[in-house]
Design a protein around this motif. Structure first.
Motif, short mmCIF file in Angstrom:
data_model
loop_
_atom_site.label_atom_id
_atom_site.label_comp_id
_atom_site.label_asym_id
_atom_site.label_seq_id
_atom_site.Cartn_x
_atom_site.Cartn_y
_atom_site.Cartn_z
N UNK A 155 21.24 3.22 93.54
CA UNK A 155 21.09 1.78 93.39
C UNK A 155 20.23 1.45 92.18
N UNK A 156 19.11 2.16 92.03
CA UNK A 156 18.19 1.89 90.93
C UNK A 156 18.84 2.20 89.59
N UNK A 157 19.54 3.33 89.50
CA UNK A 157 20.19 3.70 88.24
C UNK A 157 21.27 2.69 87.86
N UNK A 158 22.05 2.25 88.86
CA UNK A 158 23.10 1.27 88.58
C UNK A 158 22.51 -0.07 88.16
N UNK A 159 21.38 -0.44 88.77
CA UNK A 159 20.74 -1.70 88.40
C UNK A 159 20.23 -1.64 86.96
N UNK A 160 19.59 -0.52 86.60
CA UNK A 160 19.08 -0.36 85.24
C UNK A 160 20.23 -0.38 84.24
N UNK A 161 21.33 0.31 84.58
CA UNK A 161 22.50 0.34 83.70
C UNK A 161 23.10 -1.04 83.54
N UNK A 162 23.12 -1.81 84.63
CA UNK A 162 23.70 -3.15 84.58
C UNK A 162 22.82 -4.11 83.79
N UNK A 163 21.52 -4.12 84.09
CA UNK A 163 20.60 -5.03 83.40
C UNK A 163 20.50 -4.69 81.93
N UNK A 164 20.44 -3.39 81.64
CA UNK A 164 20.31 -2.95 80.25
C UNK A 164 21.62 -2.88 79.49
N UNK A 165 22.73 -3.22 80.15
CA UNK A 165 24.05 -3.17 79.51
C UNK A 165 24.29 -1.81 78.86
N UNK A 166 23.95 -0.76 79.59
CA UNK A 166 23.99 0.58 79.01
C UNK A 166 25.41 1.03 78.67
N UNK A 167 26.37 0.67 79.50
CA UNK A 167 27.76 1.07 79.21
C UNK A 167 28.26 0.39 77.94
#
Length: 245
Positions: free
Chosen positions: A26-38
């Motif tokens: 959950x935490x990794x997906x949230x960071x990826x989503x907020x940070x627009x990592x993809x």
């Protein structure tokens, strides 16, 4: 009886670390989503494969790309379909005023010859040799090359997210004091706690198997509540002797 207790302890430990792993996810997906990592990974990947800056600018400012990414925000899309990439790329190297008119192989070859020397030009020339005069084959080969490059970029992103997940896991385990030995001792000593958590493990496995989806974060926290984890900041040992260790 002892073997049953051992199995219950093992089940309890598996459940605890499975729940902690879900929180990490959950935490990794949230960071990826907020940070627009993809989206950032895609943008850096495109910049790496299109090493001609002028061509990259034409690609980024293409009307087709802007239309495709209009709903993605300032950072840009997180995914670019192969078909869209091919269309945008060919528009970038040989733009036409009438976008409905298809490019010919001769026009593509002329546009490629006009590009300055770069890695991307060498790739385009090589694809052109394989495609000969077939524009449909050229589009297909260009799409295959793009897919291959994106697979490599996905590998880089996967390794980065694995490192992120590992860092989150270390932080979480330390934050909740998930001490395997202490938890195992507590489960072994407390039969009612051991039995309760073993039943929770079975229920959790059944629920996950039926839904095939991750549990809500609040539910995960509720499942973790019975476990003897966490820091005791109120104990005299902590307040008086922590600095001596």
């Amino acid at each position: 009886m002892a073997s049953g207790a051992i199995i219950d302890v093992v089940l309890g430990l598996i459940l605890m670390y499975l729940l902690l792993a879900l929180i990490c996810t959950f935490a990794a997906e949230m960071i990826a989503s907020v940070g627009k990592l993809r989206a950032r990974n895609l943008r850096s990947g495109l910049a790496a494969i299109i090493d001609d800056h002028d061509l990259l600018d034409l690609f980024a400012n293409s009307k087709l790309l802007k239309a495709a990414s209009s709903a993605s925000g300032r950072v840009g899309p997180s995914y670019l379909p192969t078909r869209t990439f091919v269309a945008v790329f060919l528009e970038a190297i040989s733009p036409k005023k009438d976008s409905h008119i298809s490019l010919t192989m001769a026009e593509v070859s002329t546009a490629i010859d006009a590009l300055p020397e770069s890695n991307i030009k060498a790739v385009l020339v090589a694809i052109g040799r394989d495609a000969e005069d077939d524009i449909a084959k050229y589009r297909h080969e260009l799409g295959l090359w793009f897919d291959d490059m994106m697979e490599r970029g996905a590998g880089v992103y996967k390794r980065w997210t694995q490192a992120l997940s590992f860092a989150i896991a270390l932080t979480l385990v330390a934050a909740v004091n998930a001490d395997t030995i202490q938890v195992a001792k507590a489960l072994w000593a407390d039969e009612s706690l051991r039995t309760s958590i073993a039943e929770s493990a079975s229920e959790f496995a059944t629920e996950y198997d039926e839904t095939g989806d991750l549990t809500e974060l609040a539910d995960i926290r509720a499942e973790l509540n019975p476990f003897p984890i966490g820091w005791d900041f109120t104990s005299a040992e902590w307040s008086e002797d922590w600095y001596r260790s």
